[in-house]
Structures are given as C-alpha cells and as structure tokens.
Design a protein around this motif. Sequence first.
Motif, PDB file in Angstrom:
ATOM      1  N   ARG A  23       0.849  -1.192   0.000  1.00 26.84           N
ATOM      2  CA  ARG A  23       0.000   0.000   0.000  1.00 26.84           C
ATOM      3  C   ARG A  23       0.884   1.241   0.000  1.00 26.84           C
ATOM      4  O   ARG A  23       1.822   1.359   0.786  1.00 26.84           O
ATOM      5  N   ILE A  24       0.568   2.189  -0.848  1.00 33.18           N
ATOM      6  CA  ILE A  24       1.394   3.385  -1.034  1.00 33.18           C
ATOM      7  C   ILE A  24       0.648   4.605  -0.517  1.00 33.18           C
ATOM      8  O   ILE A  24      -0.501   4.845  -0.887  1.00 33.18           O
ATOM      9  N   ALA A  25       1.319   5.381   0.320  1.00 38.36           N
ATOM     10  CA  ALA A  25       0.805   6.681   0.751  1.00 38.36           C
ATOM     11  C   ALA A  25       1.517   7.774  -0.029  1.00 38.36           C
ATOM     12  O   ALA A  25       2.700   7.640  -0.358  1.00 38.36           O
ATOM     13  N   SER A  26       0.823   8.856  -0.332  1.00 34.55           N
ATOM     14  CA  SER A  26       1.434   9.932  -1.113  1.00 34.55           C
ATOM     15  C   SER A  26       0.925  11.290  -0.642  1.00 34.55           C
ATOM     16  O   SER A  26      -0.239  11.423  -0.256  1.00 34.55           O
ATOM     17  N   TRP A  27       1.801  12.277  -0.677  1.00 33.79           N
ATOM     18  CA  TRP A  27       1.454  13.661  -0.317  1.00 33.79           C
ATOM     19  C   TRP A  27       2.493  14.597  -0.894  1.00 33.79           C
ATOM     20  O   TRP A  27       3.466  14.150  -1.522  1.00 33.79           O
ATOM     21  N   GLN A  28       2.316  15.882  -0.669  1.00 31.98           N
ATOM     22  CA  GLN A  28       3.295  16.883  -1.099  1.00 31.98           C
ATOM     23  C   GLN A  28       3.911  17.557   0.111  1.00 31.98           C
ATOM     24  O   GLN A  28       3.248  17.762   1.130  1.00 31.98           O
ATOM     25  N   THR A  29       5.200  17.908  -0.010  1.00 26.72           N
ATOM     26  CA  THR A  29       5.833  18.693   1.044  1.00 26.72           C
ATOM     27  C   THR A  29       5.366  20.142   0.937  1.00 26.72           C
ATOM     28  O   THR A  29       4.741  20.545  -0.049  1.00 26.72           O
ATOM     29  N   ALA A  30       5.688  20.919   1.942  1.00 33.88           N
ATOM     30  CA  ALA A  30       5.296  22.331   1.944  1.00 33.88           C
ATOM     31  C   ALA A  30       5.888  23.084   0.760  1.00 33.88           C
ATOM     32  O   ALA A  30       5.296  24.062   0.277  1.00 33.88           O
ATOM     33  N   SER A  31       7.050  22.631   0.271  1.00 37.55           N
ATOM     34  CA  SER A  31       7.701  23.325  -0.844  1.00 37.55           C
ATOM     35  C   SER A  31       7.330  22.741  -2.201  1.00 37.55           C
ATOM     36  O   SER A  31       7.823  23.211  -3.228  1.00 37.55           O
ATOM     37  N   GLY A  32       6.459  21.730  -2.226  1.00 38.40           N
ATOM     38  CA  GLY A  32       5.936  21.239  -3.491  1.00 38.40           C
ATOM     39  C   GLY A  32       6.525  19.947  -4.006  1.00 38.40           C
ATOM     40  O   GLY A  32       6.180  19.514  -5.116  1.00 38.40           O
ATOM     41  N   ALA A  33       7.394  19.277  -3.262  1.00 36.77           N
ATOM     42  CA  ALA A  33       7.926  17.986  -3.695  1.00 36.77           C
ATOM     43  C   ALA A  33       6.876  16.901  -3.487  1.00 36.77           C
ATOM     44  O   ALA A  33       6.163  16.894  -2.486  1.00 36.77           O
ATOM     45  N   LYS A  34       6.794  15.979  -4.413  1.00 33.69           N
ATOM     46  CA  LYS A  34       5.861  14.859  -4.316  1.00 33.69           C
ATOM     47  C   LYS A  34       6.512  13.725  -3.547  1.00 33.69           C
ATOM     48  O   LYS A  34       7.660  13.360  -3.817  1.00 33.69           O
ATOM     49  N   VAL A  35       5.790  13.131  -2.595  1.00 33.82           N
ATOM     50  CA  VAL A  35       6.329  12.076  -1.735  1.00 33.82           C
ATOM     51  C   VAL A  35       5.501  10.804  -1.915  1.00 33.82           C
ATOM     52  O   VAL A  35       4.274  10.857  -1.961  1.00 33.82           O
ATOM     53  N   LEU A  36       6.184   9.670  -1.993  1.00 35.47           N
ATOM     54  CA  LEU A  36       5.543   8.363  -1.978  1.00 35.47           C
ATOM     55  C   LEU A  36       6.211   7.524  -0.893  1.00 35.47           C
ATOM     56  O   LEU A  36       7.442   7.494  -0.797  1.00 35.47           O
ATOM     57  N   PHE A  37       5.397   6.854  -0.094  1.00 35.58           N
ATOM     58  CA  PHE A  37       5.918   6.161   1.082  1.00 35.58           C
ATOM     59  C   PHE A  37       5.258   4.800   1.254  1.00 35.58           C
ATOM     60  O   PHE A  37       4.047   4.657   1.093  1.00 35.58           O
ATOM     61  N   VAL A  38       6.094   3.807   1.574  1.00 39.38           N
ATOM     62  CA  VAL A  38       5.616   2.479   1.958  1.00 39.38           C
ATOM     63  C   VAL A  38       6.301   2.100   3.269  1.00 39.38           C
ATOM     64  O   VAL A  38       7.528   2.150   3.371  1.00 39.38           O
ATOM     65  N   ARG A  39       5.483   1.721   4.249  1.00 39.30           N
ATOM     66  CA  ARG A  39       6.049   1.253   5.505  1.00 39.30           C
ATOM     67  C   ARG A  39       6.439  -0.216   5.365  1.00 39.30           C
ATOM     68  O   ARG A  39       5.632  -1.040   4.925  1.00 39.30           O
ATOM     69  N   ALA A  40       7.687  -0.551   5.742  1.00 40.11           N
ATOM     70  CA  ALA A  40       8.187  -1.926   5.674  1.00 40.11           C
ATOM     71  C   ALA A  40       8.965  -2.187   6.954  1.00 40.11           C
ATOM     72  O   ALA A  40      10.104  -1.751   7.100  1.00 40.11           O
ATOM     73  N   SER A  41       8.338  -2.879   7.873  1.00 39.93           N
ATOM     74  CA  SER A  41       8.897  -3.033   9.216  1.00 39.93           C
ATOM     75  C   SER A  41       9.676  -4.324   9.425  1.00 39.93           C
ATOM     76  O   SER A  41      10.079  -4.630  10.546  1.00 39.93           O
ATOM     77  N   GLU A  42       9.922  -5.071   8.358  1.00 41.50           N
ATOM     78  CA  GLU A  42      10.589  -6.366   8.513  1.00 41.50           C
ATOM     79  C   GLU A  42      12.028  -6.228   9.019  1.00 41.50           C
ATOM     80  O   GLU A  42      12.505  -7.064   9.792  1.00 41.50           O
ATOM     81  N   ILE A  43      12.728  -5.185   8.563  1.00 41.81           N
ATOM     82  CA  ILE A  43      14.097  -4.944   9.014  1.00 41.81           C
ATOM     83  C   ILE A  43      14.238  -3.465   9.355  1.00 41.81           C
ATOM     84  O   ILE A  43      13.544  -2.621   8.778  1.00 41.81           O
ATOM     85  N   PRO A  44      15.142  -3.116  10.287  1.00 41.89           N
ATOM     86  CA  PRO A  44      15.277  -1.710  10.702  1.00 41.89           C
ATOM     87  C   PRO A  44      16.111  -0.893   9.715  1.00 41.89           C
ATOM     88  O   PRO A  44      17.182  -0.356  10.050  1.00 41.89           O
ATOM     89  N   MET A  45      15.620  -0.790   8.475  1.00 41.82           N
ATOM     90  CA  MET A  45      16.334  -0.076   7.422  1.00 41.82           C
ATOM     91  C   MET A  45      15.377   0.881   6.720  1.00 41.82           C
ATOM     92  O   MET A  45      14.162   0.676   6.727  1.00 41.82           O
ATOM     93  N   ALA A  46      15.956   1.897   6.104  1.00 41.66           N
ATOM     94  CA  ALA A  46      15.183   2.815   5.266  1.00 41.66           C
ATOM     95  C   ALA A  46      15.924   3.031   3.953  1.00 41.66           C
ATOM     96  O   ALA A  46      17.149   3.203   3.946  1.00 41.66           O
ATOM     97  N   ASP A  47      15.174   2.976   2.863  1.00 39.92           N
ATOM     98  CA  ASP A  47      15.703   3.316   1.543  1.00 39.92           C
ATOM     99  C   ASP A  47      15.004   4.583   1.076  1.00 39.92           C
ATOM    100  O   ASP A  47      13.770   4.645   1.055  1.00 39.92           O
ATOM    101  N   ILE A  48      15.794   5.563   0.696  1.00 37.80           N
ATOM    102  CA  ILE A  48      15.270   6.876   0.301  1.00 37.80           C
ATOM    103  C   ILE A  48      15.870   7.243  -1.045  1.00 37.80           C
ATOM    104  O   ILE A  48      17.082   7.145  -1.239  1.00 37.80           O
ATOM    105  N   ARG A  49      15.028   7.638  -1.959  1.00 41.77           N
ATOM    106  CA  ARG A  49      15.516   8.088  -3.268  1.00 41.77           C
ATOM    107  C   ARG A  49      14.829   9.394  -3.630  1.00 41.77           C
ATOM    108  O   ARG A  49      13.601   9.502  -3.546  1.00 41.77           O
ATOM    109  N   VAL A  50      15.621  10.376  -4.024  1.00 35.95           N
ATOM    110  CA  VAL A  50      15.105  11.675  -4.451  1.00 35.95           C
ATOM    111  C   VAL A  50      15.414  11.823  -5.932  1.00 35.95           C
ATOM    112  O   VAL A  50      16.579  11.748  -6.353  1.00 35.95           O
TER     113      VAL A  50
END
Length: 457
Positions: A23-50
């Motif tokens: 399931r994908i959540a999406s919103w915009q930052t205050a400055s207008g960037a588009k964000v897409l987020f998926v919560r994945a709690s299996e391991i304590p890691m985060a992958d971020i791509r801009v």
Amino acid sequence: MKNRCFILLLMLCTSAAASAGPRIASWQTASGAKVLFVRASEIPMADIRVVFDAGSARDGAQWGLAGLTNAMLAEGANGLSGQTISERFDNIGARYGSGALRDMAWVNLRSITETASLAAALSTLAQVLQSPDFPVSALERERKRMLTGLKQREQDPGAKAEDAFYFNLYKDHPYGSPPQGSERTLLVLKREDVLAFYRRYYSARNAIIAIVGDLDQDRAAAIAEQLASKLPAGTKPPSLPPAPALNQTLEVKVPFESTQTHVWLGAPGMARGDPDTFPLYVGNHSLGGGGFVSRLYKTIRERRGLSYSVYSYFIPMRVTGPFIAALQTSNAQAGKALHLLVDTVQDYIETGPSAAELDASKKNIQGGFPLRIDSNSEIVEYLVIIGFYNLPLDYLETYVDRVKAVSLAAIRDAYQRRLHPANLVKIIVGPERAESASALPAAPPPPLRHLHGGGTP
C-alpha cells in the motif's frame, strides 16, 4: 491435520498479500515535492531516493551535462570535501548513490533507522542535495573519468550498437543525444554550466521523494520536509517534444573488428502509462523477454543455433521509448541471424502468441512478481516509477490482475497497431568482412560524432 491446514492457509494468505503489492501513501511537502511512502517493518532499514526531471533529455546541446552535474553533487557540499562526505556515510554504515538516465537523475540513501544513525545520514544527504559546492578540482576529475568512459565504450561493440540505434531512431530529439556526452562537449563544459543546470532542475517542485522502510508516516513526512525544504521552489521543466515517427526502414553498419557481430533491431515502442502497456509487456515475454522459453530464443538459438544471445524488450519513457530486439552472433552467420530475427518479429506481429505461449507467460510473470517487490530497494524503484510518471497509486496492487486480463486478441491488436515491419531501425556492428556486409546493403551511416562519441546509459 489442523496444523497442516493452518500452515496451508497461512501460505495462501501470504502469497495473496505479496501478489497484491504494498500500500502506497502519497502527499506533497510544503515546498511542493511529491512524496511516496511504503512502511516496511521487517528490518530496521530505510531506503530513500530523491528523483528529479533532470536526465540527459535536458542537456540540450551540452551533452553529458546532466550526468556531470549529478556525479558532482557529493564531491563537495556546504564546505565539506567529497572525502569527508564519503567518510560521514561510511562511519555510520549508510550507503549513498546517484545516477542519471535520459528521463531522470537521482540520489539515494540506505541507512539503518536507529535514530542517531539515520539523523546523521539525512543531515549529510540534505547538504549534498541543497548546498553542493561543485569544486573545480572535482569537476576536472569527473571530466577525466567520463572521457575515459567514452574511450572504453569505443572498445565495446554493444555500446556502439546502442549509440547508433538511439541516434538513428530519435535523430534530433532529446532522446537521441548521448547521455554520457561526447569528447567535444565534455571538454568545454564549465563549472558555471553545472551550477546553472543544478539551479534549474534540482528544485522542490521538480522532485519526487520515495521512502520505504521501518518508519511511521509522521517520521517519513519529517524526512521529506528535511530533504526538500531548502531546495529552491522552482518550476517543472517544459514537456518533452513527441518522439519522431519512423516511416521507413534504416539499415546502418558500424565497422568494428571483433569475433562477433552485434545486431540491434527496433522501432518506437511506448510511453509510461500507455493504454497498451500490459498487452505489449505480456506479449513481449512470449516474444523475447522470457529467456529460454521465448520465441526468439527457441527459433534463433535453440533450433537454428545462430546466436549466442537473443532477446527483446520495451523501454517505456516519458515520451515514446523504444522497442528493441537484439542478438550477438558469429560474423559468418550475421546475415542469416538478422534475417531470421526480422522474420520472427514480423511473424509475431502478424499472429501474436499461441494460447500456450500466453498462458506460460502469464504464469511466469505472476509467479515472479512477488520476488520483484520483496526488498525495500526494489519497492523504492517502483515508487520512483509511479511518482515520476504519474501512474496510479494502486499500480502494484492491480499489477497481477492486469496481467491476467491480457488476451490473445489484445496482444495481436496492440502489436499490429504499434510495430510495423516496414518501419524498423537495423544496426549491425561487426567487421566489414562479416556475412552481413554482403547480405545486407549498407545505408548511409549517421555522422561519426554519433557513432564514436556518444551513447546511452
């Protein structure tokens, strides 16, 4: 018995959940960037791509500028040297990366989600994104590295085939220019050019931020704000022009001394979000995308023994990307292999797959889909595609159902409308004495600067 039933039920539920997609959540930052987020709690890691609409299609006449700008982001920022930036990531076990293609350029970060480590990694990433210094010494190092890369491509027949293919298919369209530049253009690029490109394209409204990891949505929102808040607000760049139509067959020979001949065959294919995406994609699995079970492999490699490797694929892009079928073969069999490649593709366009081929393709795609979204890094790449190309947020959830819905009639209809055997680009890279030199009449080659100084990612 009850335990066996419970285990079977659990397996079925797990399989259904995996095939449904995250399931994908999406919103915009205050400055207008588009964000897409998926919560994945299996391991304590985060992958971020801009990601930015800042690929080589934005180079104009300054070929290689997008790649040079992107590569220099972490070579110095906010007074920190490139060495210091690298050490800051290494010291906390974080992994930084960047890259540029024709449509897009990006930076990415992989970090553990422990509070102090993630905060340190994000602080460094934010400085790289928001305050790059573009030091002249680093520019000269990167220029030399890119020039060395061009020389290496000169010794690679596959790269030369790719270069010639994109130029002849796209001509003066932005997709026709070489992403890694040419010697002529790289030698004259200046720091001022890099800085101007960064200021124009690395802006909040031109950014997509994809986040996958062991985070709640509030924390993901805070990360997105941290990365986007100090970027220039900016504006989105203008739309790319439509890809040119191909109304003839072009045959181009590129002389290259080697023991094998590389052959590329193709035409305009499809853009991201095209209504024909799934018929073309599922159909291509039967044609040349399914490896050992594809028709190209069985016809050219298995039955005739004419090729060491043969395959086909579509590259959907912002505007129409290419369809490509390619093979490598011995020089003595190059002409026969090319003719059989053309004949097999033409026959597939006319008749489509058999019912058995379609059924096998669907089962293979459906069975492999969970493996394509089973890691954070793979999911974050899908988020980038969904966000950058404005695909629906339920794209992954509906993926398998859309594959299942493809019919024989839909594949035949799509291929007959989109690919035309009389309108193809054929590229042959090999020695002049290869069979293809006598079997195929030569067409006037494109300018040497395109065959020997450019290319694709």
